[in-house]
Design a protein around this motif. Structure first.
Motif, PDB file in Angstrom:
ATOM      1  N   SER A 158       0.628  -1.575   0.007  1.00 17.69           N
ATOM      2  CA  SER A 158      -0.118  -0.013   0.512  1.00 17.69           C
ATOM      3  C   SER A 158       1.011   1.123  -0.188  1.00 17.69           C
ATOM      4  O   SER A 158       0.716   1.981  -0.528  1.00 17.69           O
ATOM      5  CB  SER A 158      -1.239   0.006   1.049  1.00 17.69           C
ATOM      6  OG  SER A 158      -1.897  -1.199   1.002  1.00 17.69           O
ATOM      7  N   VAL A 186       2.059   1.597  -3.219  1.00 17.78           N
ATOM      8  CA  VAL A 186       0.621   2.230  -4.306  1.00 17.78           C
ATOM      9  C   VAL A 186       0.524   3.736  -4.180  1.00 17.78           C
ATOM     10  O   VAL A 186       0.649   4.255  -4.898  1.00 17.78           O
ATOM     11  CB  VAL A 186      -0.171   1.332  -4.058  1.00 17.78           C
ATOM     12  CG1 VAL A 186      -1.371   1.462  -5.084  1.00 17.78           C
ATOM     13  CG2 VAL A 186      -0.523  -0.157  -4.936  1.00 17.78           C
ATOM     14  N   ASP A 187       0.166   4.174  -2.595  1.00 16.20           N
ATOM     15  CA  ASP A 187       0.130   5.007  -2.713  1.00 16.20           C
ATOM     16  C   ASP A 187       1.274   6.619  -3.137  1.00 16.20           C
ATOM     17  O   ASP A 187       0.892   7.377  -3.543  1.00 16.20           O
ATOM     18  CB  ASP A 187      -0.098   5.680  -1.421  1.00 16.20           C
ATOM     19  CG  ASP A 187      -1.200   5.381  -0.505  1.00 16.20           C
ATOM     20  OD1 ASP A 187      -2.175   4.693  -0.972  1.00 16.20           O
ATOM     21  OD2 ASP A 187      -1.119   4.846   1.099  1.00 16.20           O
ATOM     22  N   ARG A 214       0.644   7.107  -6.277  1.00 12.51           N
ATOM     23  CA  ARG A 214      -0.707   8.114  -6.558  1.00 12.51           C
ATOM     24  C   ARG A 214      -0.709   9.420  -6.327  1.00 12.51           C
ATOM     25  O   ARG A 214      -0.596  10.168  -6.986  1.00 12.51           O
ATOM     26  CB  ARG A 214      -1.753   7.474  -5.603  1.00 12.51           C
ATOM     27  CG  ARG A 214      -2.890   8.556  -5.176  1.00 12.51           C
ATOM     28  CD  ARG A 214      -3.934   7.963  -4.463  1.00 12.51           C
ATOM     29  NE  ARG A 214      -4.203   7.130  -3.713  1.00 12.51           N
ATOM     30  CZ  ARG A 214      -5.027   5.748  -4.361  1.00 12.51           C
ATOM     31  NH1 ARG A 214      -5.856   6.120  -5.445  1.00 12.51           N
ATOM     32  NH2 ARG A 214      -4.083   5.137  -3.902  1.00 12.51           N
ATOM     33  N   ARG A 247      -6.100   5.184 -11.867  1.00 14.84           N
ATOM     34  CA  ARG A 247      -6.356   3.756 -11.628  1.00 14.84           C
ATOM     35  C   ARG A 247      -5.777   3.519 -13.017  1.00 14.84           C
ATOM     36  O   ARG A 247      -5.609   2.361 -13.811  1.00 14.84           O
ATOM     37  CB  ARG A 247      -8.141   4.001 -11.746  1.00 14.84           C
ATOM     38  CG  ARG A 247      -8.466   4.685 -10.295  1.00 14.84           C
ATOM     39  CD  ARG A 247      -9.794   4.003 -10.335  1.00 14.84           C
ATOM     40  NE  ARG A 247     -10.557   2.993 -10.068  1.00 14.84           N
ATOM     41  CZ  ARG A 247     -10.363   2.169  -9.386  1.00 14.84           C
ATOM     42  NH1 ARG A 247     -10.388   2.215  -8.263  1.00 14.84           N
ATOM     43  NH2 ARG A 247     -11.077   1.064  -9.637  1.00 14.84           N
ATOM     44  N   LEU A 269      -2.158   3.391 -13.347  1.00 19.43           N
ATOM     45  CA  LEU A 269      -2.129   1.673 -12.140  1.00 19.43           C
ATOM     46  C   LEU A 269      -1.853   0.928 -13.127  1.00 19.43           C
ATOM     47  O   LEU A 269      -1.075  -0.042 -13.465  1.00 19.43           O
ATOM     48  CB  LEU A 269      -2.183   1.947 -10.857  1.00 19.43           C
ATOM     49  CG  LEU A 269      -1.705   0.815 -10.295  1.00 19.43           C
ATOM     50  CD1 LEU A 269      -0.498   0.826  -9.997  1.00 19.43           C
ATOM     51  CD2 LEU A 269      -2.740   0.678  -8.778  1.00 19.43           C
ATOM     52  N   HIS A 303      -7.025  -5.543  -8.139  1.00 23.31           N
ATOM     53  CA  HIS A 303      -7.202  -5.881  -6.874  1.00 23.31           C
ATOM     54  C   HIS A 303      -7.076  -6.198  -5.748  1.00 23.31           C
ATOM     55  O   HIS A 303      -7.278  -5.116  -5.317  1.00 23.31           O
ATOM     56  CB  HIS A 303      -8.820  -5.616  -7.225  1.00 23.31           C
ATOM     57  CG  HIS A 303     -10.115  -5.597  -8.145  1.00 23.31           C
ATOM     58  ND1 HIS A 303     -10.071  -4.446  -8.358  1.00 23.31           N
ATOM     59  CD2 HIS A 303      -9.983  -5.762  -9.783  1.00 23.31           C
ATOM     60  CE1 HIS A 303     -10.793  -4.241  -9.583  1.00 23.31           C
ATOM     61  NE2 HIS A 303     -10.897  -4.971 -10.279  1.00 23.31           N
ATOM     62  N   VAL A 338      -5.416  -2.425  -5.407  1.00 22.05           N
ATOM     63  CA  VAL A 338      -6.286  -0.885  -5.241  1.00 22.05           C
ATOM     64  C   VAL A 338      -7.309  -1.776  -4.843  1.00 22.05           C
ATOM     65  O   VAL A 338      -8.517  -2.037  -4.909  1.00 22.05           O
ATOM     66  CB  VAL A 338      -6.362   0.036  -6.322  1.00 22.05           C
ATOM     67  CG1 VAL A 338      -7.407   1.062  -5.806  1.00 22.05           C
ATOM     68  CG2 VAL A 338      -5.292   0.041  -6.410  1.00 22.05           C
ATOM     69  N   LYS A 383     -11.266  -2.818  -3.104  1.00 22.98           N
ATOM     70  CA  LYS A 383     -12.519  -1.860  -3.215  1.00 22.98           C
ATOM     71  C   LYS A 383     -12.483  -2.135  -1.323  1.00 22.98           C
ATOM     72  O   LYS A 383     -12.243  -2.203  -1.156  1.00 22.98           O
ATOM     73  CB  LYS A 383     -13.604  -2.958  -3.426  1.00 22.98           C
ATOM     74  CG  LYS A 383     -13.692  -2.960  -4.644  1.00 22.98           C
ATOM     75  CD  LYS A 383     -14.828  -3.371  -5.751  1.00 22.98           C
ATOM     76  CE  LYS A 383     -14.576  -3.731  -7.069  1.00 22.98           C
ATOM     77  NZ  LYS A 383     -15.688  -4.814  -7.429  1.00 22.98           N
TER      78      LYS A 383
END
Length: 174
Positions: A35, A38-39, A42, A119, A122, A158, A161, A163
């Motif tokens: 995470s 990924v952050d 972003r 999105r 990525l 998924h 990221v 849900k």
């Protein structure tokens, strides 16, 4: 159901296509631990700064390769997508004998040079990584766009990221 171009493949390529189509997901060890990476992708994408985005993208792909037990890939982030009458190029994977495989992604749209949505970026990064995984992890001699290929891309997305968990209805306090 194979995509239309399947009929144009020779029998060996059709066999490889079917092998690719049969693999629907890839499981990453402890994806939640990624995470922060990924952050970082972003946040650096939102800043519009290419070099930090390239470093963040490389860190994420390196971690994914490590968790999937495959050799890493060289990541290159480029500015404005090349375009032609057919559309825009979002990403590209190349692998030449004797060289480190290269994954290229573009961070800005062709027409207005706007930074692409997180999105979209990525998914493009993971799409190109899936080509690398076809060769390195699945040991396929070709990397075809099959339904299985796109499902593998989605399975990675998924895991990275997830849900949000829906909350139950709010209760009145009494």
């Amino acid at each position: 159901m194979p995509f239309a171009y399947y009929e144009n493949l020779d029998p060996e390529q059709q066999r490889i296509y079917r092998m690719s189509d049969g693999v629907k997901s890839l499981r990453v060890r402890a994806p939640g631990a990624l995470s922060p990476l990924v952050d970082a992708v972003r946040e650096t994408l939102a800043s519009g700064a290419r070099a930090p985005l390239e470093r963040a993208s490389r860190a994420l792909t390196d971690a994914l390769c490590e968790r999937l037990d495959v050799a890493t890939v060289r990541v290159q982030v480029l500015e404005v997508r090349p375009s032609s009458e057919e559309g825009e190029l979002h990403g590209l994977y190349t692998w030449e004998a004797g060289r480190l495989p290269r994954l290229q992604v573009w961070m800005r749209t062709a027409k207005q040079a706007r930074v692409v949505a997180f999105r979209t970026y990525l998914r493009t990064l993971l799409h190109e990584l899936c080509h690398h995984l076809d060769f390195q992890l699945l040991e396929l001699p070709h990397s075809f766009h099959t339904e299985g290929f796109f499902e593998r891309e989605s399975s990675l997305f998924h895991q990275l990221v997830p849900k949000p968990v829906p909350r139950g209805p709010k209760r009145a306090r009494g």
